[in-house]
Scaffold this motif. Structure first.
Motif, PDB file in Angstrom:
ATOM      1  N   ASP A 149       0.863  -1.177   0.000  1.00 19.14           N
ATOM      2  CA  ASP A 149       0.000   0.000   0.000  1.00 19.14           C
ATOM      3  C   ASP A 149       0.900   1.227   0.000  1.00 19.14           C
ATOM      4  OD1 ASP A 149      -1.947   1.886   0.226  1.00 19.14           O
ATOM      5  OD2 ASP A 149      -2.629   1.304   2.223  1.00 19.14           O
ATOM      6  N   GLY A 150       1.247   1.691  -1.189  1.00 18.35           N
ATOM      7  CA  GLY A 150       2.112   2.859  -1.313  1.00 18.35           C
ATOM      8  C   GLY A 150       3.577   2.580  -1.072  1.00 18.35           C
ATOM      9  N   ALA A 151       4.021   1.339  -1.240  1.00 17.41           N
ATOM     10  CA  ALA A 151       5.438   1.007  -1.056  1.00 17.41           C
ATOM     11  C   ALA A 151       6.254   1.489  -2.242  1.00 17.41           C
ATOM     12  CB  ALA A 151       5.604  -0.497  -0.895  1.00 17.41           C
ATOM     13  N   SER A 152       7.541   1.676  -2.019  1.00 24.16           N
ATOM     14  CA  SER A 152       8.416   2.084  -3.121  1.00 24.16           C
ATOM     15  C   SER A 152       8.682   0.893  -4.032  1.00 24.16           C
ATOM     16  CB  SER A 152       9.737   2.636  -2.591  1.00 24.16           C
ATOM     17  OG  SER A 152      10.514   1.604  -2.016  1.00 24.16           O
ATOM     18  N   LEU A 153       8.881   1.169  -5.308  1.00 27.75           N
ATOM     19  CA  LEU A 153       9.185   0.105  -6.259  1.00 27.75           C
ATOM     20  C   LEU A 153      10.493  -0.582  -5.883  1.00 27.75           C
ATOM     21  CD1 LEU A 153       8.486  -1.424  -8.826  1.00 27.75           C
ATOM     22  CD2 LEU A 153       9.593   0.397 -10.160  1.00 27.75           C
ATOM     23  N   ALA A 154      11.423   0.149  -5.299  1.00 27.88           N
ATOM     24  CA  ALA A 154      12.690  -0.455  -4.864  1.00 27.88           C
ATOM     25  C   ALA A 154      12.442  -1.530  -3.818  1.00 27.88           C
ATOM     26  CB  ALA A 154      13.622   0.618  -4.316  1.00 27.88           C
ATOM     27  N   ASP A 155      11.526  -1.272  -2.865  1.00 23.86           N
ATOM     28  CA  ASP A 155      11.227  -2.262  -1.836  1.00 23.86           C
ATOM     29  C   ASP A 155      10.505  -3.470  -2.426  1.00 23.86           C
ATOM     30  OD1 ASP A 155      12.411  -0.836   0.189  1.00 23.86           O
ATOM     31  OD2 ASP A 155      10.555   0.103   0.885  1.00 23.86           O
ATOM     32  N   GLU A 186       9.429 -13.531 -13.816  1.00 23.68           N
ATOM     33  CA  GLU A 186       9.069 -12.955 -15.112  1.00 23.68           C
ATOM     34  C   GLU A 186       7.639 -12.433 -15.107  1.00 23.68           C
ATOM     35  OE1 GLU A 186      10.327 -15.875 -14.555  1.00 23.68           O
ATOM     36  OE2 GLU A 186      12.068 -16.261 -15.838  1.00 23.68           O
ATOM     37  N   ASN A 187       6.731 -13.194 -14.487  1.00 23.39           N
ATOM     38  CA  ASN A 187       5.335 -12.762 -14.435  1.00 23.39           C
ATOM     39  C   ASN A 187       5.160 -11.512 -13.578  1.00 23.39           C
ATOM     40  OD1 ASN A 187       4.919 -15.034 -15.942  1.00 23.39           O
ATOM     41  ND2 ASN A 187       3.625 -16.082 -14.448  1.00 23.39           N
ATOM     42  N   LEU A 188       5.869 -11.482 -12.444  1.00 26.36           N
ATOM     43  CA  LEU A 188       5.774 -10.311 -11.575  1.00 26.36           C
ATOM     44  C   LEU A 188       6.302  -9.067 -12.297  1.00 26.36           C
ATOM     45  CD1 LEU A 188       5.246  -8.899  -8.919  1.00 26.36           C
ATOM     46  CD2 LEU A 188       7.468  -9.696  -8.107  1.00 26.36           C
ATOM     47  N   ALA A 189       7.434  -9.188 -13.008  1.00 26.92           N
ATOM     48  CA  ALA A 189       7.988  -8.049 -13.744  1.00 26.92           C
ATOM     49  C   ALA A 189       7.000  -7.555 -14.792  1.00 26.92           C
ATOM     50  CB  ALA A 189       9.310  -8.447 -14.400  1.00 26.92           C
ATOM     51  N   ALA A 190       6.346  -8.475 -15.482  1.00 26.64           N
ATOM     52  CA  ALA A 190       5.369  -8.092 -16.503  1.00 26.64           C
ATOM     53  C   ALA A 190       4.179  -7.361 -15.883  1.00 26.64           C
ATOM     54  CB  ALA A 190       4.898  -9.333 -17.259  1.00 26.64           C
ATOM     55  N   LEU A 191       3.722  -7.830 -14.712  1.00 23.70           N
ATOM     56  CA  LEU A 191       2.611  -7.169 -14.029  1.00 23.70           C
ATOM     57  C   LEU A 191       2.987  -5.755 -13.590  1.00 23.70           C
ATOM     58  CD1 LEU A 191       1.197 -10.053 -11.793  1.00 23.70           C
ATOM     59  CD2 LEU A 191      -0.012  -8.871 -13.632  1.00 23.70           C
ATOM     60  N   LEU A 192       4.187  -5.610 -13.013  1.00 20.53           N
ATOM     61  CA  LEU A 192       4.635  -4.288 -12.585  1.00 20.53           C
ATOM     62  C   LEU A 192       4.778  -3.344 -13.772  1.00 20.53           C
ATOM     63  CD1 LEU A 192       7.326  -5.326  -9.940  1.00 20.53           C
ATOM     64  CD2 LEU A 192       5.119  -4.248  -9.486  1.00 20.53           C
ATOM     65  N   ALA A 196      13.160   4.009  -8.460  1.00 22.34           N
ATOM     66  CA  ALA A 196      13.176   3.446  -7.102  1.00 22.34           C
ATOM     67  C   ALA A 196      12.093   4.035  -6.218  1.00 22.34           C
ATOM     68  CB  ALA A 196      14.546   3.662  -6.462  1.00 22.34           C
ATOM     69  N   THR A 197      11.714   5.301  -6.447  1.00 24.19           N
ATOM     70  CA  THR A 197      10.749   5.977  -5.572  1.00 24.19           C
ATOM     71  C   THR A 197       9.315   5.890  -6.090  1.00 24.19           C
ATOM     72  OG1 THR A 197      11.215   8.076  -6.701  1.00 24.19           O
ATOM     73  CG2 THR A 197      12.506   7.571  -4.720  1.00 24.19           C
ATOM     74  N   VAL A 198       9.097   5.240  -7.206  1.00 21.28           N
ATOM     75  CA  VAL A 198       7.733   5.075  -7.719  1.00 21.28           C
ATOM     76  C   VAL A 198       6.917   4.274  -6.705  1.00 21.28           C
ATOM     77  CG1 VAL A 198       6.337   3.992  -9.532  1.00 21.28           C
ATOM     78  CG2 VAL A 198       8.424   5.245 -10.131  1.00 21.28           C
ATOM     79  N   ARG A 199       5.689   4.696  -6.431  1.00 24.45           N
ATOM     80  CA  ARG A 199       4.864   4.053  -5.408  1.00 24.45           C
ATOM     81  C   ARG A 199       4.007   2.941  -6.009  1.00 24.45           C
ATOM     82  NH1 ARG A 199       7.265   4.649  -0.768  1.00 24.45           N
ATOM     83  NH2 ARG A 199       8.365   6.641  -0.868  1.00 24.45           N
ATOM     84  N   VAL A 200       3.895   1.866  -5.253  1.00 23.71           N
ATOM     85  CA  VAL A 200       3.182   0.672  -5.722  1.00 23.71           C
ATOM     86  C   VAL A 200       2.125   0.280  -4.698  1.00 23.71           C
ATOM     87  CG1 VAL A 200       3.395  -1.756  -6.375  1.00 23.71           C
ATOM     88  CG2 VAL A 200       5.233  -0.144  -6.930  1.00 23.71           C
ATOM     89  N   THR A 201       0.911   0.046  -5.176  1.00 21.18           N
ATOM     90  CA  THR A 201      -0.174  -0.481  -4.345  1.00 21.18           C
ATOM     91  C   THR A 201      -0.792  -1.672  -5.059  1.00 21.18           C
ATOM     92  OG1 THR A 201      -0.679   1.668  -3.340  1.00 21.18           O
ATOM     93  CG2 THR A 201      -2.432   0.006  -3.319  1.00 21.18           C
ATOM     94  N   GLY A 202      -0.907  -2.786  -4.388  1.00 18.53           N
ATOM     95  CA  GLY A 202      -1.501  -3.964  -5.008  1.00 18.53           C
ATOM     96  C   GLY A 202      -0.988  -5.242  -4.384  1.00 18.53           C
ATOM     97  N   ARG A 203      -1.514  -6.366  -4.872  1.00 17.17           N
ATOM     98  CA  ARG A 203      -1.097  -7.691  -4.414  1.00 17.17           C
ATOM     99  C   ARG A 203      -0.552  -8.475  -5.593  1.00 17.17           C
ATOM    100  NH1 ARG A 203      -6.024  -9.541  -0.302  1.00 17.17           N
ATOM    101  NH2 ARG A 203      -6.191  -7.547   0.775  1.00 17.17           N
TER     102      ARG A 203
END
Length: 310
Positions: free
Chosen positions: A242-248, A283-289, A269-276
């Motif tokens: 919930d609002g984590a950095s893409l680096a994390d 490879e699948n995770l990279a494609a989703l991001l 690195a500072t782009v914010r990410v929300t999701g599961r």
């Protein structure tokens, strides 16, 4: 909540139950009904009904056909869920001494006192059980503890200078780049600075179900806060943010796989990410991001996965 996948929903369930006394009462009533229904088969009426169900005539009539169709759908849904169930932590085994998991492995263990521990990928613990206390040290990674209560022998988890004291509890402890993180799913825990069962040092924090303690919270955030929804699902290889950095997010994902994800530009690195997201395959995770953040994926000759700005 009495099934094999209960821990996937434990955090959300405990939040719901604590929100309103009517919720607690309703769930208690359903538990009682469930216990009673399990005994119906032992009654004369229940045995007669079961005997009738053994004959083909039970399919006669539209209501029976609907019930049968519903049963088929339920069975198919259960079969579809089997791969996910198999992807989670394995059945616990009784173990002593140091315990560890390999890259991409999530495994369940049963300690000598009956406490259940689930170790995340590339994680390790050490144990020291005596007649006075039970101490577990989280050496690296993340672990979930479902502690068996023993008033005569307090249970404590040590991690990076913190001591987490159990009060008959289900909780997660993680070691990361920003220190210790403790998430409480059930019961109560106290977090202290000194790892001594007899310590009279005042707790740094006391958690209630649905709360998380962070050694180094994000700017402007409290050290104790509400846990994000889905944060308890890592035991099924699910990562929730919930609002984590893409680096994390990338750092977490890279703990599960040989093939790593990297960022092509420092500002990503500072782009914010929300999701599961499911941590594997990488490879699948990279494609989703990439799809969610309008990025592109590059695969290098060495097998590395690089996320770039478009």
């Amino acid at each position: 909540m009495h099934g094999p996948d209960a821990e996937m929903s434990r955090l959300d369930f405990e939040r719901w139950r604590a929100r309103n006394p009517r919720n607690r009462a309703a769930y208690a009533e359903m538990e009682q009904l469930s216990r009673l229904s399990q005994r119906l088969g032992e009654t004369a009426l229940g045995r007669a009904h079961l005997e009738q169900r053994r004959h083909p005539s039970f399919l006669v009539g539209p209501g029976a056909r609907i019930a049968f169709a519903t049963l088929v759908v339920a069975l198919l849904a259960g079969a579809a869920a089997l791969p996910l169930l198999r992807g989670g932590a394995t059945a616990p085994v009784i173990a002593a001494g140091p315990l560890a998991t390999g890259l991409g492995e999530i495994r369940s263990f049963r300690l000598a006192d009956g406490t259940r521990v689930i170790l995340d990928t590339d994680s390790a613990i050490e144990q020291e059980f005596t007649t006075q206390a039970r101490v577990v040290r989280l050496v690296r990674g993340r672990a979930r503890f479902d502690v068996v209560h023993d008033a005569g022998r307090p249970f404590m988890v040590e991690a990076a200078g913190r001591a987490i004291f159990d009060r008959g509890t289900l909780f997660d402890v993680a070691l990361g780049r920003k220190g210790v993180r403790v998430s409480l799913l059930r019961g109560a825990v106290e977090i202290r600075n000194r790892a001594s069962p007899g310590s009279d040092v005042a707790p740094v924090a006391r958690l209630v179900p649905g709360q998380v303690f962070a050694d180094a919270p994000a700017a402007g955030a409290a050290q104790v806060s509400a846990a994000p929804g889905g944060a308890d699902q890592w035991v099924r290889y699910m990562l929730s943010y919930d609002g984590a950095s893409l680096a994390d997010v990338v750092a977490d994902a890279n703990r599960y796989a040989d093939r790593k994800i990297s960022l092509g530009e420092p500002e990503l690195a500072t782009v914010r990410v929300t999701g599961r997201f499911r941590a594997t395959p990488t490879e699948n995770l990279a494609a989703l991001l990439a799809a969610a953040l309008n990025l592109r994926v590059e695969r290098t000759a060495h097998g590395e996965i690089v996320l770039h700005k478009r």
